[in-house]
Each structure stands twice: as structure tokens, then as C-alpha cells.
Design an enzyme around this catalytic site. Structure first.
Site, short mmCIF file in Angstrom:
data_model
loop_
_atom_site.label_atom_id
_atom_site.label_comp_id
_atom_site.label_asym_id
_atom_site.label_seq_id
_atom_site.Cartn_x
_atom_site.Cartn_y
_atom_site.Cartn_z
N ASP A 293 23.49 77.79 39.63
CA ASP A 293 24.69 77.99 38.83
C ASP A 293 24.39 78.63 37.47
OD1 ASP A 293 27.57 77.20 38.62
OD2 ASP A 293 26.80 76.11 36.87
N ARG B 196 14.08 78.45 46.50
CA ARG B 196 13.74 78.12 47.89
C ARG B 196 14.64 78.84 48.88
NH1 ARG B 196 14.31 71.76 47.14
NH2 ARG B 196 16.32 72.61 46.53
N TYR C 290 23.36 75.84 21.99
CA TYR C 290 24.19 75.79 20.78
C TYR C 290 23.47 76.44 19.59
CZ TYR C 290 28.52 73.92 22.27
OH TYR C 290 29.76 73.83 22.83
N GLY D 238 22.05 79.11 19.68
CA GLY D 238 22.22 80.56 19.78
C GLY D 238 23.62 81.01 19.44
N LYS D 239 24.50 80.09 19.11
CA LYS D 239 25.88 80.49 18.82
C LYS D 239 25.96 81.09 17.42
CE LYS D 239 28.10 77.30 22.01
NZ LYS D 239 28.78 78.14 22.97
N HIS E 45 23.17 69.20 21.74
CA HIS E 45 23.93 70.24 21.04
C HIS E 45 24.45 69.76 19.68
CE1 HIS E 45 23.56 72.25 24.78
NE2 HIS E 45 24.65 71.84 25.36
N ASP F 29 40.53 82.13 4.67
CA ASP F 29 40.24 82.24 6.09
C ASP F 29 39.33 83.43 6.39
OD1 ASP F 29 40.36 82.58 8.82
OD2 ASP F 29 42.44 81.98 8.97
N LEU F 30 38.18 83.14 6.95
CA LEU F 30 37.32 84.21 7.45
C LEU F 30 37.30 84.10 8.97
CD1 LEU F 30 35.22 86.45 7.36
CD2 LEU F 30 33.49 84.76 6.80
N1 LIG Z 1 25.00 75.10 34.96
C1 LIG Z 1 25.23 75.00 33.64
O1 LIG Z 1 26.29 75.36 33.13
C2 LIG Z 1 24.17 74.47 32.74
C3 LIG Z 1 22.95 74.05 33.24
N2 LIG Z 1 21.97 73.61 32.39
C4 LIG Z 1 20.66 73.19 32.90
O2 LIG Z 1 20.07 74.27 33.60
C5 LIG Z 1 19.29 73.80 34.69
C6 LIG Z 1 19.81 74.44 35.98
O3 LIG Z 1 21.18 74.08 36.13
P1 LIG Z 1 22.06 74.59 37.35
O4 LIG Z 1 21.80 76.02 37.63
O5 LIG Z 1 23.43 74.14 37.08
O6 LIG Z 1 21.47 73.72 38.53
P2 LIG Z 1 21.61 73.91 40.09
O7 LIG Z 1 21.95 72.58 40.65
O8 LIG Z 1 22.48 75.06 40.44
O9 LIG Z 1 20.08 74.19 40.48
C7 LIG Z 1 19.43 75.45 40.33
C8 LIG Z 1 18.61 75.73 41.56
O10 LIG Z 1 17.58 74.75 41.65
C9 LIG Z 1 17.33 74.40 43.00
N3 LIG Z 1 17.53 72.96 43.12
C10 LIG Z 1 18.67 72.26 42.99
N4 LIG Z 1 18.46 70.94 43.13
C11 LIG Z 1 17.14 70.80 43.37
C12 LIG Z 1 16.30 69.70 43.60
N5 LIG Z 1 16.77 68.45 43.62
N6 LIG Z 1 14.99 69.93 43.80
C13 LIG Z 1 14.50 71.17 43.77
N7 LIG Z 1 15.26 72.27 43.56
C14 LIG Z 1 16.55 72.09 43.36
C15 LIG Z 1 18.33 75.17 43.85
O11 LIG Z 1 17.69 76.32 44.33
P3 LIG Z 1 17.01 76.42 45.76
O12 LIG Z 1 17.54 75.31 46.61
O13 LIG Z 1 17.38 77.77 46.25
O14 LIG Z 1 15.57 76.29 45.47
C16 LIG Z 1 19.38 75.60 42.86
O15 LIG Z 1 19.98 76.81 43.21
C17 LIG Z 1 19.45 72.28 34.67
O16 LIG Z 1 18.37 71.76 33.94
C18 LIG Z 1 20.74 72.06 33.92
O17 LIG Z 1 20.81 70.82 33.30
C19 LIG Z 1 22.13 73.60 31.03
C20 LIG Z 1 23.33 74.01 30.48
C21 LIG Z 1 24.44 74.45 31.27
O1 LIG Z 2 25.17 72.22 28.06
C1 LIG Z 2 26.33 72.16 28.41
O2 LIG Z 2 27.23 72.93 27.79
C2 LIG Z 2 28.49 73.22 28.39
C3 LIG Z 2 29.38 73.75 27.27
O3 LIG Z 2 28.82 74.92 26.73
P1 LIG Z 2 29.75 75.90 25.88
O4 LIG Z 2 28.81 76.92 25.38
O5 LIG Z 2 30.79 76.43 26.83
O6 LIG Z 2 30.38 75.08 24.81
C4 LIG Z 2 29.09 72.00 29.03
O7 LIG Z 2 30.25 72.38 29.76
C5 LIG Z 2 28.09 71.37 29.97
O8 LIG Z 2 28.61 70.14 30.46
C6 LIG Z 2 26.79 71.09 29.29
O9 LIG Z 2 25.80 70.75 30.26
#
Ligand SMILES: NC(=O)C1=CN([C@@H]2O[C@H](COP(=O)(O)OP(=O)(O)OC[C@H]3O[C@@H](n4cnc5c(N)ncnc54)[C@H](OP(=O)(O)O)[C@@H]3O)[C@@H](O)[C@H]2O)C=CC1
Ligand SMILES: O=C1O[C@H](COP(=O)(O)O)[C@@H](O)[C@H](O)[C@H]1O
Length: 520
Positions: A46, A77, A217, A219-220, A278, A426-427
Site C-alpha cells: 500500500d 514476495r 510529518y 517532511g511537511k 508525528h 493571514d499567510l
Molecule cells: N500505508 C500507509 O499509508 C502507511 C504505512 N506506513 C508504514 O509503512 C510500512 C508498509 O506499510 P504498507 O505498505 O501499508 O503495508 P502492507 O501491509 O501493504 O505491506 C507491504 C508489503 O509487505 C509484504 N507483507 C505484508 N505483510 C507481511 C508479513 N506479515 N510478512 C512479510 N511480508 C509482509 C507484502 O508484500 P509481499 O507479500 O508481496 O511480499 C506487502 O505488499 C509499514 O511499516 C507501515 O506501518 C507508514 C505510514 C503510512
Molecule cells: O502515518 C500515518 O499517517 C496517516 C496520515 O498522514 P497524512 O500525511 O495524510 O496526515 C494516517 O492516516 C495513518 O493512520 C498513519 O499510519
């Protein structure tokens, strides 16, 4: 309704848009000739599709990533071809539909290759290393000069094994200025002990200079502006203390729930997801002392110091909430005690801030989406206009949406009468900087990683103190000793949170709403 508005015309000021920070910061676009490989691990996920690849695309569009030097690898994977990955992310890469931009997009997509493998197998990482090395050789990169950036868009549970594999199979030589850098996403652990364990494991494999703990955050735009506003303006220097400021709120609100991330969220909750990282990072920049210089280590030293001055959290200064319907998500346990809302007051025990509550508030499924810092000043002594009841002076820094800084102040109501109203200086960035595209946080932070600037990344000791502050509270919540109060989705959250705010000294200005100015 806002009853009046004074627009601060900064075009009259001497602000130089082009001025960059002094020599110790590299803020110029520098075209480095060394070959750069960016490896997104968890490329099927994601974060990768929504944030990491779009950030890389924007850097490419703006010329920060050069086709001649750069190659991007996705690793996960899931079995995908190069084209499968390109098609997965294409829809997330915003571009104008002109033929020129479409061509830029296809050129970017062609830089991406995909390697499939597990997170703990030699085969996968040996294959990855082979692909990267072939790319480096194709660019005539001398051994020791090339750069490898590994971005772990993965669940933290696999960080240790992935880092071991990188260390064993994917490091490059660095004797001629090349490097290997690792970007790790939050959450970095679940409490003090797990975070320390994770830090120790990663610390055995990489130096602190190679590890970039990202907190987006930082980087905002308006978060990056905080030190400039505080330390480059005479206005604020004498006012920024307990003598003048009554209370400070740092607020994050989202108008949607956990949306498909319920499983992850239920394990972490709003304090670990938003407040401990954050909002606490924002607090550091609001409350820290002036650093000796803009060198990353000087700034991070001051952040650590202010965190070390935070007093233990008092349970009576915490309100937790959980929105109705949260547990309907099949990935959330029926007996979940996880807060989706929290207000927590932090108190900083130092000369500048003693007695000033820092109110950190975050919630999901609320009535609006915004993030802001609200600095509320004390009442004016000797209120000859009898206007105290109308509201206090406030400096509001709106991080998102509609980036802005506005100062709420009392002015004479225009007209023949001598009466007062609340208004604002206000800016609003949308109005003032019409031609500027504000970069996405991830875009900026990836560029910082390439440049080796760790200022906006969390240092290991910072992380430890951040967990020290919240761990006792989190353990009590995990043990079910504190129960979240139920609130309606689309509301302000539990009424008890507003009561806590009032008790802490916050005075709401009734009848005043700031409306972001628009061009028409
Ligand atoms: N999504 C978001 O908006 C945000 C996410 N994060 C952080 O970024 C990181 C990734 O988040 P996100 O992309 O949402 O996570 P996902 O759940 O989408 O995981 C990313 C990829 O990791 C692999 N994966 C998922 N679960 C497992 C597991 N249990 N063991 C091994 N591999 C796994 C999968 O790839 P495959 O199966 O193909 O190997 C998956 O596509 C996390 O640390 C999350 O907390 C931080 C801020 C915002
Ligand atoms: O890290 C996270 O941030 C998002 C919110 O990010 P923003 O830049 O849109 O404010 C939050 O939705 C998510 O739960 C959290 O993991």
C-alpha cells in the site's frame, strides 16, 4: 463566521524566496555523477504504490533523479513481472495528460524493474544484488562509487531479517564515496523495549549514519517552516515562553476510520500510530531551544533535550476514545480496547515551558480532516477595551489541508463605533505562493536521504526518549486498565476531551471561524 480579515502582504517584506540555508546544508540541485539504485522493498504494498513510487516519480519529473544514473527496483514476495508492477503503480502517478508528460511517465516507468523473493532467503537477495550490480556495470560505475538506497516499505516484523540480508548480500563498496542507506518506516517498535531491541538489531548491521528512520510529518512544508518562523523572526523570540503563552495544542484529525487497515491499527492504536511519532516530532520543533547551527546533529541534540524534559504523563490528563462501529471491521477483535482517539497533555519541566500544557490530540472518524498547531497566548493585562471575552491571541499553523499560518488578534471593528472584533493576519500559502507546488513529504525526505541529510529523520536516542514518555501509558491501555470512551463517527470525539482542554486552560473563541482565503 470570521468578522473581519487583514491579509498580511508579505510581498512588501524582504523575504527572499530564493535564499537557501548556509553552507552546512546542501539545498542546491546537485547532479551527482555516481550511479544510484533505489530499491523499494515491499513494492507490492500500500505505502509503495500510494507514497513511495509517486514521490520518486515527482523527483524524476523535476530532474532530481536523472535517467542516466538511476535505476529503481521493486522487491517483494508476490510474483510479478516488471510490467505488472508498472501497471499497478501507474494510476497513482499523477501527471498532466499532455503528450510531453505522458512521455515522462513512460520514461520513468521504464526505469523500474521488479525482483521477486522472500524477506529471509539468500536466493532472493543474491538475485537482487545481481540485478543491481548489472545495472551499475551498465552505467560504467566504478566499484566503490555507486549509491544504493533501500526503502523498507514493509511491516517492521521483517526489518531485522531484511537488514541482515542486505548486509550480507547487497552492500556495495563505499571507499570512493559510494554508500548504502536504509530507510525504515514507522512504527519503530511497540514500546520502549521492543523499539530498543529493534534498534539494537539494526544497529549491529548498520551505522547510525546509514539508517534513516522516516517520520513523514517532518517532511511537511509547514513543519519544516517551524524553526525558521521561530528563530528567524524577532516577533516570536521574546514571546515564545511561559510568560506569554498559555497553552499549545498539536492536533491531528481524520474524517475517516481505519479503512482496510483495521488489522494493523488494532495492534497499534492512535497513540502509537500518530501521537508518539508525528505529533511528538512536531512538539519537539515547537518547544526545543535554538540549536547551535542547522547541522542535523545540532538540531537533533536539541530535540532530545526537550524530550528528556517531558514529565511523566498523568492519567487524569488523558482522554481516550473509540468510534462506534470500529469493531465491525472483521480484522478487529470484538473486545478491542484500542483507542482511535486520544487527547494527552504533556508537560515540559524546563525554564521556558514550566506550567504550559502541550495538548496532543489525534483522532480517526472525526468531523473534519486537518492537522494544526495552535499556540494560545495569555490574556492581555489591563483590558481597557473589555474585549477579553471575545478571544485570546492565537498563532495557528495549519499543516494541512490549505497550508497557512494565521494570527488571531483583536482589532477595532471598522466603522464609527469604538468596539473590537476578532480578526487575523493571514499567510495562506495557496494565495501567497500561487506558482509554487508544495512538495509531498515523502518526496522531500527521499531527496534528503539521497543527499545524506539526516536532519529530518529520527535519531536512535530521540526514538528511545519518545518511547520512554509513552510506554507507561501504553502498557496500562494494553492491560485494559484504561478504557476508551465511545464516540460517534463524524463527531468531535468524546466530550470529555473538550472538558480536559478547558481544564488545561484553553479558551475557545466562540463565533470565530477562520476561512482559508481563495483567489476568487
Ligand atoms: N500505508 C500507509 O499509508 C502507511 C504505512 N506506513 C508504514 O509503512 C510500512 C508498509 O506499510 P504498507 O505498505 O501499508 O503495508 P502492507 O501491509 O501493504 O505491506 C507491504 C508489503 O509487505 C509484504 N507483507 C505484508 N505483510 C507481511 C508479513 N506479515 N510478512 C512479510 N511480508 C509482509 C507484502 O508484500 P509481499 O507479500 O508481496 O511480499 C506487502 O505488499 C509499514 O511499516 C507501515 O506501518 C507508514 C505510514 C503510512
Ligand atoms: O502515518 C500515518 O499517517 C496517516 C496520515 O498522514 P497524512 O500525511 O495524510 O496526515 C494516517 O492516516 C495513518 O493512520 C498513519 O499510519
Amino acid at each position: 463566521m470570521s468578522t473581519g480579515s487583514i491579509v498580511l502582504d508579505t510581498s512588501l517584506s524582504n523575504v527572499s524566496l530564493g535564499s537557501s540555508f548556509p553552507e552546512d546544508r546542501d539545498t542546491e540541485i546537485k547532479h551527482e555523477v555516481k550511479c544510484l539504485s533505489i530499491i523499494v522493498l515491499g513494492a507490492s504494498g500500500d505505502l509503495a504504490k500510494k507514497k513511495t513510487f509517486p514521490a520518486l516519480f515527482h523527483l524524476f519529473q523535476q530532474g532530481f533523479l536523472q535517467e542516466n544514473d538511476v535505476h529503481i527496483f521493486g522487491y517483494a514476495r508476490t510474483k510479478l513481472s516488471d510490467d505488472d508492477l508498472r501497471e499497478r503503480i501507474r494510476g497513482y502517478l499523477s501527471h498532466k495528460s499532455s503528450s510531453g508528460q505522458t512521455e515522462v511517465l513512460s520514461r520513468f516507468l521504464q526505469l523500474i524493474k521488479y525482483v521477486s523473493g522472500s524477506y529471509d532467503s539468500e536466493d532472493g537477495f543474491q538475485l537482487l544484488n545481481k540485478e543491481i550490480s548489472e545495472h551499475e556495470i551498465s552505467k560504467n560505475s566504478q566499484p566503490g562509487t555507486s549509491r544504493r538506497l533501500f526503502y523498507l516499505a514493509l511491516p517492521p516484523s521483517v526489518y531485522p531479517s531484511v537488514c541482515r540480508m542486505i548486509r550480507r548480500y547487497c552492500m556495495n563498496q563505499s571507499d570512493l564515496g559510494g554508500w548504502t542507506r536504509i530507510v525504515v518506516e514507522k512504527p519503530f517498535g511497540k514500546d520502549l523495549k521492543s523499539a530498543e531491541d529493534l534498534s539494537a538489531q539494526l544497529g549491529e548491521l548498520f551505522d547510525e549514519q546509514q539508517l534513516y528512520r522516516i517520520d513523514h510529518y517532518l517532511g511537511k512544508e509547514l513543519v519544516q517552516n517551524l524553526l525558521v518562523v521561530r528563530f528567524a523572526n524577532r516577533f516570536f523570540l521574546p514571546l515564545w515562553n511561559r510568560d506569554n503563552i498559555d497553552n499549545i495544542q498539536i492536533v491531528f484529525r481524520e474524517d475517516f476510520g481505519t479503512e482496510g487497515r483495521g488489522g494493523y491499527f488494532d495492534e497499534y492504536g492512535i497513540i502509537r500510530d500518530i501521537i508518539q511519532n508525528h505529533l511528538l516530532q512536531v512538539l519537539c520543533l515547537v518547544a526545543m531551544e535554538k540549536p547551535v547551527s542547522l547541522k542535523p546533529e545540532h538540531i537533533r541534540d536539541e530535540k532530545v533535550k526537550v524530550l528528556q524534559s517531558v514529565l511523566p504523563i498523568k492519567l487524569e490528563e488523558v482522554v481516550l476514545g473509540q468510534y462506534e462501529g470500529y469493531k465491525d471491521d472483521p480484522t478487529v477483535s470484538d473486545s478491542s480496547n484500542t483507542p482511535t482517539f486520544a487527547t494527552v497533555i504533556l508537560r515540559i519541566d524546563n525554564e521556558r515551558w514550566e506550567g504550559v500544557p502541550f495538548i496532543l490530540k489525534a483522532g480517526k472518524a472525526l468531523n473534519s480532516r486537518k492537522a494544526e498547531i495552535r499556540v494560545q497566548f495569555k490574556d492581555v493585562p489591563g483590558d481597557i477595551f473589555k474585549c477579553k471575552k471575545q478571544g485570546r491571541n492565537e498563532l495557528v499553523i495549519r499543516l494541512q489541508p490549505s497550508e497557512a499560518m494565521y494570527m488571531k488578534l483583536t482589532v477595532k471593528k471598522p466603522g464609527l463605533e469604538m468596539s473590537t472584533i476578532q480578526s487575523e493576519l493571514d499567510l495562506s500559502y495557496g494565495l501567497r505562493y500561487q506558482d509554487v507546488k508544495i512538495p509531498e513529504a515523502y518526496e522531500r525526505l527521499i531527496l534528503d536521504t539521497i543527499r545524506g541529510d539526516q536532519q529530518h529523520f529520527v535519531r536512535r536516542d530521540e526514538l528511545r526518549v519518545a518511547w520512554e514518555i509513552f510506554t507507561p501509558l501504553l502498557h496500562r491501555i494494553d492491560a485494559g486498565q484504561l478504557k476508551p470512551i465511545s464516540y460517534k463517527p463524524g463527531s468531535r470525539g468524546p466530550a470529555e476531551a473538550d472538558e480536559l482542554l478547558a481544564k488545561a486552560g484553553y479558551v475557545q473563541t466562540h463565533g470565530y471561524i477562520w476561512i482559508p482565503p481563495t483567489l476568487d
